[in-house]
Design a protein around this motif. Sequence first.
Motif, PDB file in Angstrom:
ATOM      1  N   TRP A 215     -11.867  14.789  14.513  1.00 54.79           N
ATOM      2  CA  TRP A 215     -13.101  14.205  13.995  1.00 54.79           C
ATOM      3  C   TRP A 215     -13.035  13.916  12.495  1.00 54.79           C
ATOM      4  O   TRP A 215     -13.976  13.350  11.941  1.00 54.79           O
ATOM      5  CB  TRP A 215     -14.286  15.130  14.288  1.00 54.79           C
ATOM      6  N   LEU A 216     -11.955  14.318  11.857  1.00 58.92           N
ATOM      7  CA  LEU A 216     -11.811  14.123  10.418  1.00 58.92           C
ATOM      8  C   LEU A 216     -11.248  12.740  10.133  1.00 58.92           C
ATOM      9  O   LEU A 216     -10.282  12.308  10.779  1.00 58.92           O
ATOM     10  CB  LEU A 216     -10.884  15.188   9.825  1.00 58.92           C
ATOM     11  N   PHE A 217     -11.821  12.032   9.161  1.00 54.61           N
ATOM     12  CA  PHE A 217     -11.388  10.648   8.922  1.00 54.61           C
ATOM     13  C   PHE A 217      -9.948  10.559   8.432  1.00 54.61           C
ATOM     14  O   PHE A 217      -9.323   9.506   8.519  1.00 54.61           O
ATOM     15  CB  PHE A 217     -12.329   9.939   7.929  1.00 54.61           C
ATOM     16  N   SER A 218      -9.387  11.671   7.949  1.00 53.97           N
ATOM     17  CA  SER A 218      -8.003  11.654   7.466  1.00 53.97           C
ATOM     18  C   SER A 218      -6.985  12.066   8.527  1.00 53.97           C
ATOM     19  O   SER A 218      -5.783  12.075   8.260  1.00 53.97           O
ATOM     20  CB  SER A 218      -7.862  12.592   6.255  1.00 53.97           C
ATOM     21  N   HIS A 219      -7.447  12.363   9.725  1.00 49.51           N
ATOM     22  CA  HIS A 219      -6.562  12.958  10.732  1.00 49.51           C
ATOM     23  C   HIS A 219      -5.406  12.040  11.115  1.00 49.51           C
ATOM     24  O   HIS A 219      -4.282  12.498  11.326  1.00 49.51           O
ATOM     25  CB  HIS A 219      -7.368  13.325  11.982  1.00 49.51           C
ATOM     26  N   TYR A 220      -5.653  10.738  11.207  1.00 50.61           N
ATOM     27  CA  TYR A 220      -4.618   9.810  11.670  1.00 50.61           C
ATOM     28  C   TYR A 220      -3.963   9.034  10.523  1.00 50.61           C
ATOM     29  O   TYR A 220      -3.272   8.050  10.775  1.00 50.61           O
ATOM     30  CB  TYR A 220      -5.223   8.806  12.664  1.00 50.61           C
ATOM     31  N   TRP A 221      -4.168   9.454   9.288  1.00 55.38           N
ATOM     32  CA  TRP A 221      -3.677   8.683   8.157  1.00 55.38           C
ATOM     33  C   TRP A 221      -2.165   8.452   8.200  1.00 55.38           C
ATOM     34  O   TRP A 221      -1.683   7.401   7.792  1.00 55.38           O
ATOM     35  CB  TRP A 221      -4.059   9.373   6.846  1.00 55.38           C
ATOM     36  N   LEU A 222      -1.414   9.412   8.663  1.00 52.34           N
ATOM     37  CA  LEU A 222       0.043   9.283   8.701  1.00 52.34           C
ATOM     38  C   LEU A 222       0.547   8.952  10.103  1.00 52.34           C
ATOM     39  O   LEU A 222       1.747   9.081  10.380  1.00 52.34           O
ATOM     40  CB  LEU A 222       0.700  10.568   8.188  1.00 52.34           C
ATOM     41  N   GLY A 223      -0.311   8.486  10.962  1.00 49.48           N
ATOM     42  CA  GLY A 223       0.096   8.159  12.324  1.00 49.48           C
ATOM     43  C   GLY A 223       0.821   6.843  12.463  1.00 49.48           C
ATOM     44  O   GLY A 223       1.179   6.450  13.576  1.00 49.48           O
ATOM     45  N   PHE A 224       1.065   6.158  11.336  1.00 42.56           N
ATOM     46  CA  PHE A 224       1.758   4.869  11.422  1.00 42.56           C
ATOM     47  C   PHE A 224       3.211   5.012  11.835  1.00 42.56           C
ATOM     48  O   PHE A 224       3.903   4.018  12.063  1.00 42.56           O
ATOM     49  CB  PHE A 224       1.665   4.118  10.087  1.00 42.56           C
ATOM     50  N   ALA A 225       3.714   6.242  11.937  1.00 44.05           N
ATOM     51  CA  ALA A 225       5.089   6.439  12.395  1.00 44.05           C
ATOM     52  C   ALA A 225       5.296   5.874  13.793  1.00 44.05           C
ATOM     53  O   ALA A 225       6.413   5.473  14.153  1.00 44.05           O
ATOM     54  CB  ALA A 225       5.451   7.927  12.373  1.00 44.05           C
ATOM     55  N   ASP A 226       4.222   5.809  14.591  1.00 42.92           N
ATOM     56  CA  ASP A 226       4.338   5.253  15.941  1.00 42.92           C
ATOM     57  C   ASP A 226       4.643   3.760  15.921  1.00 42.92           C
ATOM     58  O   ASP A 226       5.063   3.202  16.944  1.00 42.92           O
ATOM     59  CB  ASP A 226       3.046   5.499  16.723  1.00 42.92           C
ATOM     60  N   LEU A 227       4.427   3.098  14.791  1.00 44.09           N
ATOM     61  CA  LEU A 227       4.775   1.683  14.669  1.00 44.09           C
ATOM     62  C   LEU A 227       6.263   1.492  14.404  1.00 44.09           C
ATOM     63  O   LEU A 227       6.743   0.360  14.358  1.00 44.09           O
ATOM     64  CB  LEU A 227       3.969   1.045  13.537  1.00 44.09           C
ATOM     65  N   LEU A 228       6.980   2.585  14.254  1.00 37.59           N
ATOM     66  CA  LEU A 228       8.425   2.536  14.012  1.00 37.59           C
ATOM     67  C   LEU A 228       9.201   2.976  15.243  1.00 37.59           C
ATOM     68  O   LEU A 228      10.290   3.525  15.146  1.00 37.59           O
ATOM     69  CB  LEU A 228       8.789   3.427  12.808  1.00 37.59           C
ATOM     70  N   ARG A 229       8.628   2.732  16.387  1.00 36.38           N
ATOM     71  CA  ARG A 229       9.290   3.046  17.650  1.00 36.38           C
ATOM     72  C   ARG A 229       9.478   1.765  18.452  1.00 36.38           C
ATOM     73  O   ARG A 229       8.861   0.738  18.165  1.00 36.38           O
ATOM     74  CB  ARG A 229       8.483   4.072  18.453  1.00 36.38           C
ATOM     75  N   GLN A 230      10.361   1.822  19.442  1.00 35.86           N
ATOM     76  CA  GLN A 230      10.624   0.668  20.304  1.00 35.86           C
ATOM     77  C   GLN A 230      10.478   1.112  21.748  1.00 35.86           C
ATOM     78  O   GLN A 230      11.284   1.917  22.235  1.00 35.86           O
ATOM     79  CB  GLN A 230      12.036   0.139  20.043  1.00 35.86           C
ATOM     80  N   PRO A 231       9.452   0.616  22.443  1.00 34.32           N
ATOM     81  CA  PRO A 231       8.414  -0.305  21.966  1.00 34.32           C
ATOM     82  C   PRO A 231       7.391   0.397  21.082  1.00 34.32           C
ATOM     83  O   PRO A 231       7.336   1.622  21.039  1.00 34.32           O
ATOM     84  CB  PRO A 231       7.770  -0.793  23.273  1.00 34.32           C
ATOM     85  N   ILE A 232       6.565  -0.393  20.422  1.00 32.39           N
ATOM     86  CA  ILE A 232       5.554   0.162  19.536  1.00 32.39           C
ATOM     87  C   ILE A 232       4.536   0.962  20.354  1.00 32.39           C
ATOM     88  O   ILE A 232       4.077   0.522  21.400  1.00 32.39           O
ATOM     89  CB  ILE A 232       4.839  -0.958  18.755  1.00 32.39           C
ATOM     90  N   GLU A 233       4.216   2.136  19.872  1.00 34.05           N
ATOM     91  CA  GLU A 233       3.205   2.980  20.494  1.00 34.05           C
ATOM     92  C   GLU A 233       1.866   2.715  19.802  1.00 34.05           C
ATOM     93  O   GLU A 233       1.681   3.036  18.632  1.00 34.05           O
ATOM     94  CB  GLU A 233       3.588   4.461  20.357  1.00 34.05           C
ATOM     95  N   TRP A 234       0.934   2.101  20.522  1.00 29.89           N
ATOM     96  CA  TRP A 234      -0.329   1.661  19.930  1.00 29.89           C
ATOM     97  C   TRP A 234      -1.457   2.677  20.052  1.00 29.89           C
ATOM     98  O   TRP A 234      -2.555   2.449  19.521  1.00 29.89           O
ATOM     99  CB  TRP A 234      -0.792   0.350  20.583  1.00 29.89           C
TER     100      TRP A 234
END
Length: 266
Positions: A215-234
């Motif tokens: 529920w914290l607005f900062s919880h997913y701030w570093l979740g962009f690592a999933d964009l560095l996978r093949q295929p992209i995890e959305w």
Amino acid sequence: MGSELAVLFRRGRTWAMLLALAAVPVLIAVAVRLSTSGPAPGRGPAFLDRVAQNGLFVALTAVVVSTPLFLPLTIAVSAGDTIAGEAGLGTLRYLLTAPAGRARLLLVKYAGAAAFCCAAALTVIAAGIGIGAALFPVGPVPLLSGDTVGVGEAMLRLLLIAGYVAVSLLGLSAVGLFVSTLTEVPVGAMAATAVLSVISQVLDSLPQLQWLHPWLFSHYWLGFADLLRQPIEWSSFADNALLQAGYIVVFGTLAYGRFATKDILS
């Protein structure tokens, strides 16, 4: 809207903050370049040990470094100044004299803060790509999934990461907008927004409050690592966007409720 964006991006403070953000990847790249021995694997921020092999990793390292502190600080300044800044200058009542309405003014102010979120994230990525290409070789990028993508696709993924970071900061901007309606002192609104950002991250780091983390607005701030996978995890992108949308609705409503009934004296 055009007037708001023109005022925002003509301010020296705005460009000073963007230049400060651009300095982060520059400092990282120069430090690695001047180092006699490259950073050991697993030491320092994520991706730092790969910078010397591929300059595109400068942008990734800069995003990891900037997201917890530097980006939220600049967003706190931008969002905290939205309403309180006008009140502090004594121009808020003159803005409301025009037949625009308070709701429209809030929407335009928030849109300006959201535009700064996009500009801030793009600045970090663009500066990282530029300085990385200038000081290090650039080539195919290995992903976290073990696959390798070409430079073109890597650039596209970096733009997606910039978009992810910009979306991540929209909730903090909504919080800052609400705080800005509570005071006529812009520095106080900026400081309060920055402190709330720190508090959210501290709470997110406590395992005893694991139930609160989603529920914290900062919880997913570093979740962009999933964009560095093949295929992209959305999934993390979608969860992050849904969470930030919730903060926008809640704190946007609170901001309107406060602003619509507030006596404007300055």
